[in-house]
Design an enzyme around this catalytic site. Structure first.
Site, PDB file in Angstrom:
ATOM      1  N   ALA A  98       1.447  30.400   2.567  1.00  0.00           N
ATOM      2  CA  ALA A  98       0.941  31.736   2.909  1.00  0.00           C
ATOM      3  C   ALA A  98      -0.485  31.914   2.417  1.00  0.00           C
ATOM      4  N   GLN A  99      -1.235  32.785   3.085  1.00  0.00           N
ATOM      5  CA  GLN A  99      -2.446  33.366   2.483  1.00  0.00           C
ATOM      6  C   GLN A  99      -1.876  34.462   1.611  1.00  0.00           C
TER       7      GLN A  99
ATOM      8  N   TYR B  52      -1.303  41.787   4.204  1.00  0.00           N
ATOM      9  CA  TYR B  52      -0.396  40.758   3.667  1.00  0.00           C
ATOM     10  C   TYR B  52       1.044  41.264   3.703  1.00  0.00           C
TER      11      TYR B  52
ATOM     12  N   LEU C 143       7.156  28.533   1.833  1.00  0.00           N
ATOM     13  CA  LEU C 143       6.346  29.190   0.801  1.00  0.00           C
ATOM     14  C   LEU C 143       4.870  29.258   1.187  1.00  0.00           C
TER      15      LEU C 143
ATOM     16  N   ARG D 274      -0.321  29.678 -12.154  1.00  0.00           N
ATOM     17  CA  ARG D 274      -0.689  30.787 -11.285  1.00  0.00           C
ATOM     18  C   ARG D 274      -2.146  30.639 -10.862  1.00  0.00           C
TER      19      ARG D 274
ATOM     20  N   GLU E  20       5.839  43.212  -2.395  1.00  0.00           N
ATOM     21  CA  GLU E  20       4.764  43.977  -1.754  1.00  0.00           C
ATOM     22  C   GLU E  20       5.268  44.685  -0.495  1.00  0.00           C
TER      23      GLU E  20
ATOM     24  N   LYS F  46       4.324  39.994   5.806  1.00  0.00           N
ATOM     25  CA  LYS F  46       5.567  39.553   5.146  1.00  0.00           C
ATOM     26  C   LYS F  46       6.781  40.302   5.707  1.00  0.00           C
TER      27      LYS F  46
ATOM     28  N   SER G 190       8.384  39.198  -0.295  1.00  0.00           N
ATOM     29  CA  SER G 190       7.637  39.737  -1.431  1.00  0.00           C
ATOM     30  C   SER G 190       7.960  41.202  -1.700  1.00  0.00           C
TER      31      SER G 190
ATOM     32  N   THR H   5       1.483  22.898  -2.552  1.00  0.00           N
ATOM     33  CA  THR H   5       0.333  22.786  -3.463  1.00  0.00           C
ATOM     34  C   THR H   5       0.119  24.070  -4.272  1.00  0.00           C
ATOM     35  N   GLY H   6       0.881  25.103  -3.979  1.00  0.00           N
ATOM     36  CA  GLY H   6       0.743  26.367  -4.697  1.00  0.00           C
ATOM     37  C   GLY H   6       1.601  26.405  -5.958  1.00  0.00           C
TER      38      GLY H   6
HETATM   39  P1  NAP Z   1       0.017  30.271  -3.772  1.00  0.00           P
HETATM   40  O1  NAP Z   1      -0.113  29.658  -5.126  1.00  0.00           O
HETATM   41  O2  NAP Z   1      -1.103  31.094  -3.226  1.00  0.00           O
HETATM   42  O3  NAP Z   1       0.308  29.061  -2.738  1.00  0.00           O
HETATM   43  C1  NAP Z   1       0.257  29.258  -1.359  1.00  0.00           C
HETATM   44  C2  NAP Z   1       0.529  27.934  -0.672  1.00  0.00           C
HETATM   45  O4  NAP Z   1       0.497  28.146   0.750  1.00  0.00           O
HETATM   46  C3  NAP Z   1      -0.507  26.841  -0.963  1.00  0.00           C
HETATM   47  O5  NAP Z   1       0.153  25.604  -1.065  1.00  0.00           O
HETATM   48  C4  NAP Z   1      -1.373  26.860   0.289  1.00  0.00           C
HETATM   49  O6  NAP Z   1      -2.019  25.630   0.556  1.00  0.00           O
HETATM   50  C5  NAP Z   1      -0.310  27.138   1.329  1.00  0.00           C
HETATM   51  N1  NAP Z   1      -0.849  27.603   2.604  1.00  0.00           N
HETATM   52  C6  NAP Z   1      -1.742  28.603   2.816  1.00  0.00           C
HETATM   53  N2  NAP Z   1      -2.001  28.735   4.124  1.00  0.00           N
HETATM   54  C7  NAP Z   1      -1.245  27.808   4.765  1.00  0.00           C
HETATM   55  C8  NAP Z   1      -1.095  27.418   6.119  1.00  0.00           C
HETATM   56  N3  NAP Z   1      -1.770  28.031   7.092  1.00  0.00           N
HETATM   57  N4  NAP Z   1      -0.247  26.409   6.422  1.00  0.00           N
HETATM   58  C9  NAP Z   1       0.435  25.770   5.430  1.00  0.00           C
HETATM   59  N5  NAP Z   1       0.323  26.089   4.130  1.00  0.00           N
HETATM   60  C10 NAP Z   1      -0.507  27.080   3.802  1.00  0.00           C
HETATM   61  O7  NAP Z   1       1.337  31.157  -3.685  1.00  0.00           O
HETATM   62  P2  NAP Z   1       2.604  31.235  -4.684  1.00  0.00           P
HETATM   63  O8  NAP Z   1       2.304  32.234  -5.747  1.00  0.00           O
HETATM   64  O9  NAP Z   1       3.044  29.881  -5.027  1.00  0.00           O
HETATM   65  O10 NAP Z   1       3.668  31.941  -3.712  1.00  0.00           O
HETATM   66  C11 NAP Z   1       4.510  31.165  -2.871  1.00  0.00           C
HETATM   67  C12 NAP Z   1       5.002  32.037  -1.722  1.00  0.00           C
HETATM   68  O11 NAP Z   1       5.734  33.136  -2.241  1.00  0.00           O
HETATM   69  C13 NAP Z   1       3.916  32.658  -0.853  1.00  0.00           C
HETATM   70  O12 NAP Z   1       4.427  32.760   0.456  1.00  0.00           O
HETATM   71  C14 NAP Z   1       3.731  34.038  -1.431  1.00  0.00           C
HETATM   72  O13 NAP Z   1       3.207  34.910  -0.444  1.00  0.00           O
HETATM   73  C15 NAP Z   1       5.145  34.367  -1.823  1.00  0.00           C
HETATM   74  N6  NAP Z   1       5.328  35.277  -2.957  1.00  0.00           N
HETATM   75  C16 NAP Z   1       4.706  35.037  -4.139  1.00  0.00           C
HETATM   76  C17 NAP Z   1       4.959  35.864  -5.218  1.00  0.00           C
HETATM   77  C18 NAP Z   1       4.334  35.608  -6.568  1.00  0.00           C
HETATM   78  O14 NAP Z   1       4.362  36.517  -7.414  1.00  0.00           O
HETATM   79  N7  NAP Z   1       3.806  34.426  -6.841  1.00  0.00           N
HETATM   80  C19 NAP Z   1       5.870  36.924  -5.088  1.00  0.00           C
HETATM   81  C20 NAP Z   1       6.491  37.120  -3.859  1.00  0.00           C
HETATM   82  C21 NAP Z   1       6.236  36.279  -2.804  1.00  0.00           C
HETATM   83  P3  NAP Z   1      -3.496  25.280  -0.005  1.00  0.00           P
HETATM   84  O15 NAP Z   1      -3.297  24.737  -1.390  1.00  0.00           O
HETATM   85  O16 NAP Z   1      -3.962  24.242   0.963  1.00  0.00           O
HETATM   86  O17 NAP Z   1      -4.295  26.534   0.011  1.00  0.00           O
HETATM   87  O1  F7E Z   2      -2.630  42.071  -8.580  1.00  0.00           O
HETATM   88  C1  F7E Z   2      -4.532  44.839 -10.066  1.00  0.00           C
HETATM   89  C2  F7E Z   2      -4.346  44.853  -8.555  1.00  0.00           C
HETATM   90  O2  F7E Z   2      -3.506  40.117  -7.324  1.00  0.00           O
HETATM   91  C3  F7E Z   2      -1.744  42.791  -9.406  1.00  0.00           C
HETATM   92  C4  F7E Z   2       0.849  37.948  -5.035  1.00  0.00           C
HETATM   93  O3  F7E Z   2       1.487  36.814  -5.568  1.00  0.00           O
HETATM   94  O4  F7E Z   2       2.393  39.397  -6.156  1.00  0.00           O
HETATM   95  C5  F7E Z   2       1.023  39.106  -5.999  1.00  0.00           C
HETATM   96  O5  F7E Z   2       0.324  40.240  -5.474  1.00  0.00           O
HETATM   97  C6  F7E Z   2      -2.335  44.169  -9.716  1.00  0.00           C
HETATM   98  C7  F7E Z   2      -2.829  44.928  -8.480  1.00  0.00           C
HETATM   99  O6  F7E Z   2      -0.994  40.480  -7.555  1.00  0.00           O
HETATM  100  C8  F7E Z   2      -7.587  43.034 -10.763  1.00  0.00           C
HETATM  101  O7  F7E Z   2      -5.014  45.978  -7.978  1.00  0.00           O
HETATM  102  C9  F7E Z   2      -6.697  44.922 -11.346  1.00  0.00           C
HETATM  103  O8  F7E Z   2      -2.404  46.257  -8.573  1.00  0.00           O
HETATM  104  O9  F7E Z   2      -2.261  39.741  -9.499  1.00  0.00           O
HETATM  105  P1  F7E Z   2      -2.409  40.516  -8.261  1.00  0.00           P
HETATM  106  P2  F7E Z   2      -0.329  41.362  -6.397  1.00  0.00           P
HETATM  107  O10 F7E Z   2      -1.329  42.062  -5.572  1.00  0.00           O
HETATM  108  O11 F7E Z   2       0.724  42.183  -7.043  1.00  0.00           O
HETATM  109  C10 F7E Z   2       3.077  39.779  -4.947  1.00  0.00           C
HETATM  110  C11 F7E Z   2       4.525  40.009  -5.282  1.00  0.00           C
HETATM  111  C12 F7E Z   2       2.843  38.824  -3.836  1.00  0.00           C
HETATM  112  O12 F7E Z   2       3.702  38.661  -2.970  1.00  0.00           O
HETATM  113  C13 F7E Z   2       1.479  38.281  -3.683  1.00  0.00           C
HETATM  114  O13 F7E Z   2       1.482  37.088  -2.906  1.00  0.00           O
HETATM  115  O14 F7E Z   2      -3.489  43.986 -10.528  1.00  0.00           O
HETATM  116  N1  F7E Z   2      -5.819  44.300 -10.505  1.00  0.00           N
HETATM  117  N2  F7E Z   2      -7.780  44.178 -11.519  1.00  0.00           N
HETATM  118  C14 F7E Z   2      -6.349  43.123 -10.130  1.00  0.00           C
HETATM  119  N3  F7E Z   2      -5.857  42.139  -9.345  1.00  0.00           N
HETATM  120  C15 F7E Z   2      -6.633  41.029  -9.170  1.00  0.00           C
HETATM  121  N4  F7E Z   2      -6.159  40.011  -8.407  1.00  0.00           N
HETATM  122  N5  F7E Z   2      -7.862  40.912  -9.756  1.00  0.00           N
HETATM  123  C16 F7E Z   2      -8.397  41.890 -10.568  1.00  0.00           C
HETATM  124  O15 F7E Z   2      -9.500  41.761 -11.095  1.00  0.00           O
END
Ligand code: NAP
Ligand code: F7E
Length: 338
Positions: free
Chosen positions: A90-91, A157, A88, A192, A135, A161, A133, A13-14
């Protein structure tokens, strides 16, 4: 069951899960996914797939389950008997993880371990993908990060990871399981989540253009990230699982840009100056920040034949255009083309 390859996705769903489900369906997979029960619909990003019924059944098959609930994982694995599992779920919000470290670790770290153990106990030759990630690099030890860069996580987080990453490596080494890690740098899209900074900005830009909002409150504008386009990144996930041997890959664009640069581009695309709309709110600062991320995806380019294509400027424009449409505005008439 059909003769097609079967995939099971957590987190469908993400953002990424929805693009990955689309990709796998287009490739002819029978796609199954775990969804959590919630009091409101959480399936908005995959509704079009779930409603798509053809002669071989539904394009997307949904099963209730949770990474916190071992029994549900065992049950769905038994029912689906997948060839590939993409973890995929995750919180995934870094800032929230400081406020909910235990829940974050339970879903991200222990959830991954539960799923790996459940797969191990099936005894079936499942290929497992772990959504790692950038991160995990955190306080970076080199200006460009690749598969050999040491992890220095800076949030609950990221620590969770790292645990999940190492669990996947451990299951590969100890039990000979096919476990592969993607180490993905930030990737964005119109799907997103609205609490992540790029989408928060593009949604505000659209609302400001529609006259529904005046200001946008942000935290640290100086942080730099390597931002790519999500549909391209799920293609990399699939390629990672098609390799003959399981391995780990950095997936990134190789460029880094600040939050301020993204805001400047997004506002400029509708002919506005970000300085007139963005205000500082310390509530969005984190107890520990990741100042700079920039990935070296040369291994992915060499082995997977994968390379990011969408530029940073195009990414901002794609996201602004989609949010303008959601506001009922025509991007062609609102966006500047210079
Ligand atoms: P997202 O939009 O936040 O989606 C997270 C998904 O995980 C949602 O479907 C959520 O379900 C589900 N989920 C949360 N807690 C769960 C649980 N306890 N059991 C089963 N499902 C659960 O994340 P995304 O951006 O698509 O990212 C996908 C994955 O890649 C994540 O693991 C994230 O940490 C990782 N990641 C993301 C990025 C990025 O830039 N997007 C980069 C590196 C790694 P609900 O809809 O029910 O909340
Ligand atoms: O923040 C700054 C914040 O929350 C990016 C997740 O998908 O990517 C994501 O994590 C930057 C940070 O992403 C706001 O401090 C400023 O430096 O969009 P973000 P993230 O923390 O990089 C990684 C790869 C993952 O794995 C994670 O799951 O932006 N920032 N002002 C802010 N960030 C947010 N959210 N909101 C603000 O108002």
């Amino acid at each position: 069951m059909t003769g097609r390859p079967r995939a099971l996705i957590t987190g469908v769903t993400g953002q990424d899960g929805s693009y990955l489900a689309e990709l796998l369906i287009a490739k002819g997979y029978e796609v199954h996914a775990v969804i959590r029960r919630s009091s409101t619909f959480s399936t908005g990003r995959v509704e079009h797939l779930y409603q798509d019924v053809h002669e071989e059944g539904r394009a997307l098959n949904l099963h209730y389950g949770d990474l916190l609930d071992t029994g549900s994982l065992v049950s769905v694995l038994g029912k689906v008997e997948p060839d590939e599992v993409y973890n995929l779920g995750a919180q995934s919000h870094v800032a929230v993880s400081f406020q909910m470290p235990e829940f974050t670790a339970d879903a991200v770290a222990f959830g991954t371990m539960r799923l790996l153990e459940a797969i191990r106990q099936t005894g079936r030759p499942v290929r497992f993908y772990q959504a790692g990630s950038s991160e995990m690099f955190g306080k970076v030890e080199s200006p460009l990060q690749n598969e050999d860069t040491r992890f220095h996580p800076r949030s609950p987080y990221a620590i969770a990871k790292v645990f999940a990453h190492q669990m996947a490596v451990f299951h590969r080494e100890a039990y000979g399981m096919y476990c592969a890690n993607g180490i993905l740098f930030n990737h964005e899209s119109p799907r997103r989540g609205e609490v992540f900074v790029t989408r928060k900005i593009t949604q505000a830009v659209a609302r400001i253009a529609a006259g529904r909002q005046d200001h946008l409150y942000l935290g640290n504008l100086k942080a730099k990230r390597d931002w790519g386009y999500a549909p391209e990144y799920v293609e990399a996930m699939w390629r990672i699982l098609q390799q003959p041997e399981p391995d780990d890959f950095v997936i990134a664009t190789g460029e880094t840009h600040s939050v301020e640069e993204f805001a400047a581009l997004a506002f400029a695309s509708v002919g506005r100056r970000w300085q007139e709309h963005v205000r500082y709110d310390p509530r969005y600062e984190r107890p520990a920040e990741v100042d700079l991320l920039q990935g070296d995806a040369s291994k992915a380019e060499r082995v997977l034949r994968w390379k990011a294509r969408t530029t940073f400027a195009d990414l901002a424009r794609i996201m602004v255009a989609a949010d303008l449409r959601a506001e009922g505005l025509d991007p062609d008439s609102v966006m500047r083309h210079d």
